[in-house]
Design a protein around this motif. Structure first.
Motif, mmCIF file in Angstrom:
data_model
loop_
_atom_site.group_PDB
_atom_site.id
_atom_site.type_symbol
_atom_site.label_atom_id
_atom_site.label_comp_id
_atom_site.label_asym_id
_atom_site.label_seq_id
_atom_site.Cartn_x
_atom_site.Cartn_y
_atom_site.Cartn_z
ATOM 1 N N GLN A 63 -17.900 -29.260 -15.582
ATOM 2 C CA GLN A 63 -16.913 -29.447 -14.523
ATOM 3 C C GLN A 63 -16.729 -28.235 -13.618
ATOM 4 O OE1 GLN A 63 -13.254 -31.426 -15.501
ATOM 5 N NE2 GLN A 63 -14.072 -32.345 -17.368
ATOM 6 N N PHE A 64 -17.193 -27.055 -14.041
ATOM 7 C CA PHE A 64 -17.033 -25.857 -13.222
ATOM 8 C C PHE A 64 -18.391 -25.337 -12.777
ATOM 9 C CE2 PHE A 64 -13.025 -25.982 -15.467
ATOM 10 C CZ PHE A 64 -12.104 -25.523 -14.537
ATOM 11 N N ASP A 65 -18.455 -24.881 -11.539
ATOM 12 C CA ASP A 65 -19.704 -24.331 -11.024
ATOM 13 C C ASP A 65 -19.957 -22.919 -11.548
ATOM 14 O OD1 ASP A 65 -20.144 -26.629 -9.531
ATOM 15 O OD2 ASP A 65 -19.088 -25.844 -7.766
ATOM 16 N N GLN A 66 -18.895 -22.143 -11.740
ATOM 17 C CA GLN A 66 -19.044 -20.763 -12.188
ATOM 18 C C GLN A 66 -18.761 -20.665 -13.687
ATOM 19 O OE1 GLN A 66 -17.053 -21.497 -9.523
ATOM 20 N NE2 GLN A 66 -18.398 -20.821 -7.869
ATOM 21 N N ALA A 67 -19.685 -20.022 -14.405
ATOM 22 C CA ALA A 67 -19.482 -19.787 -15.834
ATOM 23 C C ALA A 67 -18.653 -18.521 -16.014
ATOM 24 C CB ALA A 67 -20.832 -19.635 -16.537
ATOM 25 N N ILE A 68 -18.092 -18.357 -17.210
ATOM 26 C CA ILE A 68 -17.356 -17.122 -17.472
ATOM 27 C C ILE A 68 -18.374 -15.987 -17.630
ATOM 28 C CG2 ILE A 68 -15.408 -18.306 -18.528
ATOM 29 C CD1 ILE A 68 -16.481 -17.508 -21.237
#
Length: 750
Positions: free
Chosen positions: A65-70
Motif C-alpha cells: 500500500q505504500f510506495d516508500q519503504a522504511i
C-alpha cells in the motif's frame, strides 16, 4: 514375499546396469549443480515470521500500500554544507536500487538557520559538517544497491560510510558462498583423515564422499522447485547432510566387505550386502529424519525451510547410497582392492578397562547436572540479529564509523487507520516524548493538520498515507535488539494503543521483538515433537518401555548441558542455533545410543550386564568415535568459517554437542543400562537376558563362543554373537582385515 521379490529385482537391475545407473546419477548431479546458482537465497529473517505476527502484517501493508519503504540503510557523507548535502541527497535518490532518501529537510525547514532549530533533531541528521541520510534500498537489490551507494560516496571523498540492515545483507550475499566453500575446505580433509584411519582402502573414503556429494548436489539443485531457501539453509544444509549421512555409505561398504569373505564373487556379495543393509540404513535414517522433520513445527518458518531441506537431503542420501553407491563400487572394485592398506586405527576392544572407572562418577555427575542444566538452558540469553559488526569487513567498519559520529541508528514505523488527523498529530507528539525517540516523521508533524491533503501532491501524501493507513516513522537511538530496544518497541506500542484500537509496528527492532516472542513457544513445541517422534521409533525398534527413556535421557541430558553452557558463562547465543540444535543434536546423535544399546542387548543374551556393557563398548566405540568426530568436525568448521551469527552459533553448538553426546553415550549410558538392567528386562518384549544360576557360573551360555566367559566376567569379557543383518544400526562382522571394512555407526568389528 512380494516385497522380497521386488527388492531382488531392483538389486539385480542395479547390478546388471551399473554403468547406466552411475551415468544417470552423475548426469542428474551435473544438471542439479548447474541449477544451484539459480536458486534464490533469502537473507531477510523477517520473511520467515509467522503470518500471525503483527510485524508480518505491517510489512505486508507497507509493501502493498505504500510506495516508500522504511529506511534500511544509512549513508554518511563528511565535510558537506547543507546545500551540498541536498545535492548529495538528490544524487543518492537517482542510484539504481534506491527507492527513497530522507534527510534533515524532510524533518525541518533547512532554509532557516540551523541554530534556531531543535538541536536534537538537527544533530540526528547533520553534525560537525557530516550529513547522515536514511535510505530505502529495494528488497532483493541490497547487493547492487549498496555497491552503488558506496561507489557514489567514495567518489565524494574519504571517510564516508554506508551501514544498516541493507549493508549487512549485502555483506552476507557477497560472503556466504565463500564461507560455505571455506567450511567445506575445512571439513572435507578432516573427514577424509578420519575415514582413512578407520577404513582399509585409500580410495574408499573418496567413494563415501562421492556418494554423499552426489546427493548433496541433487538436494541443492532441486531447491529450484521451492523457488528460494534461506541463507541459513544454504550455509548449513550441505555440511549437515554430509556429516549425518556418511554413515549410510560406510555401513553399506562394510557389509559388502563382510559378504566378500564368502568368496563367491563381487556381484553376489554386493547383492547380499544390499539386501541385508537396506532396512538397517533405513532404520538409521528414520531417526535422523524425524529429528529434522520436527523443525517444520516451528511457527518461525525458518524451521520449515531448513527442516524440509534436511529431510529431502536424508531421503536423497538414502537413495544414493542404496542405488548409486553399489553400482560405482562394483565399477571401481579392482582399484579399491589395489589400494588396500593395513588397519591404522586400534580396535578399542579393551576400552571398557578405562571407561568403567569413570562410569559411576559419570552417572552421579550427570544426574547432579541434569536439573541445573535443564533450568539453565531454558533461561539462556538470546541474540536475534546477525551479531556485532566485524570491523575487518567494510560493512562493520562503516557501521562503527556511523555510530561514532551519530550514535546508534534505528527506526520503528507505526501504521494506524487513516482518517483521524488530530489523533495522528497527538500520537506523533506522544511518541516524540518517549525516551530514545530522537525524531518523529508523519503528515501531521511534518505538514500539519491545518493543510488539507488534497492541496498537496501525490508525492508528498503517499509517503504518509495509503488508502487505509497512515504511517508514522519514529527514529530511535537504540540498538536493533536487546532489552533497551525491545522496551522501546513496547513503549511505542503502548503509547499507540492509548489512541488506537488497531495498529501495527514495523522495522528491524519490531521484527526481532516478534521473533523473541515466537521463540519461547517454538522451543517447547519443537522439542516435544522431536522427543515424541523419536520415542515412538525407539519403542518400535527395541519393543521396550524402559530403553527409550534411557536413551532419550542420555541424549537430552547432553543437549541440556550443551545449551546451558552459554547461560552459566553469561554468553548470549543466537536463537536460531538454539532452536535448531535441539532437534539436530537429538536426531543426529540418537544413533550413537541406538548402536551401543543394540550391541548391549545382543551381548546381554550371552552374559551378565557388566560384561555385556564391556562387550558393547568394545564393538561400538570405534564407530562412535568416527561418527562423532565427523559431526564435530562439521560443526566446528561452520563455527570457524562463518561470520554469520546464526550459522557460527549453530556450528559451535553442533560440534560441542557431538562430543558431549559421545561422552554421555560411552560413559553415562552404559552405567544407566547396568543400573536399570532389571527394569529393562521386565519391560522389554522377549528380552531373553542371560541369567546364570549359582551352580552353573562356570558354564558357557548357550550360543556363546567357544572361548567363553570366565566365572566373573571382566570388562573385556566375551563378545556378543554376530548381529542379525536386519537389525537397526548393525552389520555382519569382519573375520579378518579386508578392503571396505570401514568403521561406522552400525558396524561390528572383528
Amino acid at each position: 514375499m512380494g516385497y522380497k521379490l521386488r527388492m531382488d529385482r531392483l538389486i539385480s537391475g542395479i547390478i546388471a546396469h551399473r554403468r547406466a545407473v552411475v551415468a544417470a546419477f552423475l548426469a542428474v548431479a551435473v544438471v542439479c549443480a548447474a541449477c544451484i546458482p539459480f536458486v534464490r537465497t533469502n537473507y531477510d529473517m523477517a520473511d520467515y515470521l509467522p503470518p500471525s505476527a503483527q510485524s508480518t502484517t505491517a510489512v505486508e501493508i507497507m509493501s502493498t500500500q505504500f510506495d516508500q519503504a522504511i529506511p534500511n540503510a544509512y549513508v554518511m557523507v563528511r565535510d558537506v554544507s547543507v546545500a551540498a548535502a541536498l545535492a548529495v541527497k538528490a544524487g543518492l535518490a537517482d542510484l539504481p536500487g534506491v527507492e527513497d532518501v530522507m534527510w534533515l529537510d524532510d524533518m525541518v525547514d533547512v532554509t532557516v538557520p540551523l541554530e534556531v532549530l531543535d538541536p536534537s533533531t538537527v544533530e540526528a541528521y547533520y553534525k560537525d559538517g557530516a550529513a547522515l541520510f536514511q535510505v530505502s534500498v529495494a528488497e532483493g537489490e541490497e547487493g547492487p544497491g549498496v555497491a552503488a551507494l558506496r561507489a557514489y560516496v567514495d567518489a565524494l571523498g574519504e571517510g564516508n560510510a554506508v551501514s544498516g540492515d541493507a549493508a549487512d545483507i549485502a555483506q552476507m550475499q557477497s560472503s556466504v558462498v565463500e564461507q560455505v566453500g571455506m567450511a567445506v575446505a575445512i571439513v572435507v580433509p578432516a573427514i577424509v583423515l578420519l575415514l582413512v584411519l578407520s577404513t582399509l582402502s585409500w580410495i574408499e573414503p573418496l567413494l563415501f564422499l562421492l556418494a554423499i556429494g552426489v546427493s548433496i548436489l541433487i538436494n541443492m539443485g532441486t531447491n529450484l522447485v521451492l523457488g528460494e531457501v534461506s541463507f541459513i539453509t544454504f550455509s548449513v544444509s550441505p555440511i549437515l547432510q554430509l556429516a549425518v549421512s556418511l554413515d549410510y555409505a560406510i555401513f553399506l561398504l562394510h557389509a559388502f566387505a563382510s559378504e566378500r569373505l564368502r568368496g563367491d564373487g563381487v556381484e553376489a556379495a554386493m547383492a547380499r550386502a544390499m539386501r541385508s543393509s537396506v532396512s538397517t540404513i533405513a532404520a538409521s535414517a528414520v531417526t535422523t529424519l524425524f529429528g529434522f522433520a520436527a523443525l517444520s513445527f516451528m511457527q518461525f518458518q525458518i524451521g520449515a525451510d531448513l527442516g524440509l531441506n534436511l529431510v529431502k537431503g536424508i531421503v536423497l542420501s538414502f537413495v544414493t547410497v542404496v542405488v548409486f553407491l553399489p553400482a560405482v563400487t562394483l565399477l571401481l572394485c579392482k582399484l579399491i582392492d589395489k589400494t588396500a592398506h593395513r588397519p591404522l586405527m586400534p580396535s578399542f576392544k579393551g576400552v571398557d578397562k578405562v571407561l568403567r572407572h569413570v562410569r559411576v562418577p559419570a552417572l552421579v555427575l550427570v544426574l547432579a547436572l541434569v536439573v541445573p542444566a535443564f533450568l539453565g538452558q531454558a533461561h539462556a540469553t538470546f541474540t536475534y540479529s546477525n551479531g556485532q559488526p566485524d570491523l575487518t569487513l567494510r560493512s562493520g567498519a562503516d557501521t562503527a564509523a556511523v555510530r561514532e559520529e551519530f550514535g546508534r541508528q534505528n527506526v520503528v514505523a507505526v501504521l494506524v487507520p487513516r482518517g483521524n488527523i488530530a489523533a495522528e498529530a497527538a500520537l506523533s507528539d506522544d511518541l516524540a516524548q518517549l525516551d530514545h525517540v530522537t525524531g518523529v516523521m508523519s503528515y501531521a508533524s511534518m505538514v500539519g493538520a491545518a493543510i488539507p491533503q488534497e492541496w498537496l501532491g501525490e508525492g508528498v501524501t503517499s509517503q504518509f498515507y495509503s488508502d487505509e493507513y497512515a504511517r508514522i516513522v519514529a527514529s530511535v537511538d537504540t540498538e536493533v535488539e536487546g532489552d533497551e530496544a525491545f522496551a522501546t518497541v513496547e513503549e511505542i506500542a503502548q503509547t499507540t494503543a492509548r489512541r488506537y484500537d488497531t495498529f501495527y509496528t514495523a522495522g528491524q527492532s519490531a521484527n526481532l521483538y516478534d521473533m523473541r516472542n515466537v521463540v519461547a513457544v517454538d522451543n517447547v513445541v519443537v522439542s516435544l515433537v522431536a522427543v515424541i517422534a523419536i520415542f515412538a521409533v525407539l519403542l518400535v525398534t527395541f519393543r521396550s518401555l524402559a530403553l527409550p527413556f534411557a536413551l532419550l535421557l542420555a541424549i537430552e541430558s547432553g543437549i541440556w548441558i550443551n545449551l546451558s553452557i552459554p547461560y552459566f558463562t553469561g554468553t548470549p547465543i543466537n536463537f536460531i542455533g538454539y532452536l535448531v540444535i535441539n532437534t539436530v543434536q537429538l536426531g543426529a546423535t540418537i544413533d550413537y545410543g541406538i548402536l551401543l544399546t543394540m550391541h548391549y542387548l545382543r551381548a546381554r543374551k550371552l552374559m551378565p550386564a557388566r560384561a555385556a556393557a564391556a562387550a558393547a563398548l568394545g564393538t561400538s566405540f570405534r564407530s562412535l568415535l568416527v561418527s562423532a568426530g565427523i559431526l564435530a568436525s562439521a560443526g566446528f568448521a561452520l563455527s570457524f568459517s562463518s561470520s554469520i551469527s546464526a550459522v557460527s552459533t549453530l556450528g559451535l553448538l553442533l560440534g560441542r554437542g557431538a562430543l558431549i553426546s559421545l561422552a554421555l553415550v560411552t560413559c553415562f549410558l552404559p552405567a544407566l543400562l547396568i543400573g536399570l538392567d532389571g527394569i529393562i528386562r521386565r519391560t522389554t518384549f522377549r528380552a531373553g537376558f542371560y541369567a546364570p544360576s549359582a551352580s552353573d557360573a562356570l558354564v558357557v551360555p548357550a550360543g556363546a563362543p567357544a572361548a567363553a566367559c570366565e566365572p566373573a566376567p571382566s570388562a573385556a569379557a566375551c563378545e556378543p554373537a554376530p548381529p542379525a543383518a536386519s537389525s537397526a544400526m548393525s552389520s555382519a562382522p569382519s573375520a579378518s582385515p579386508a578392503p571396505f571394512a570401514g568403521a561406522s555407526k552400525g558396524e561390528n568389528h572383528e
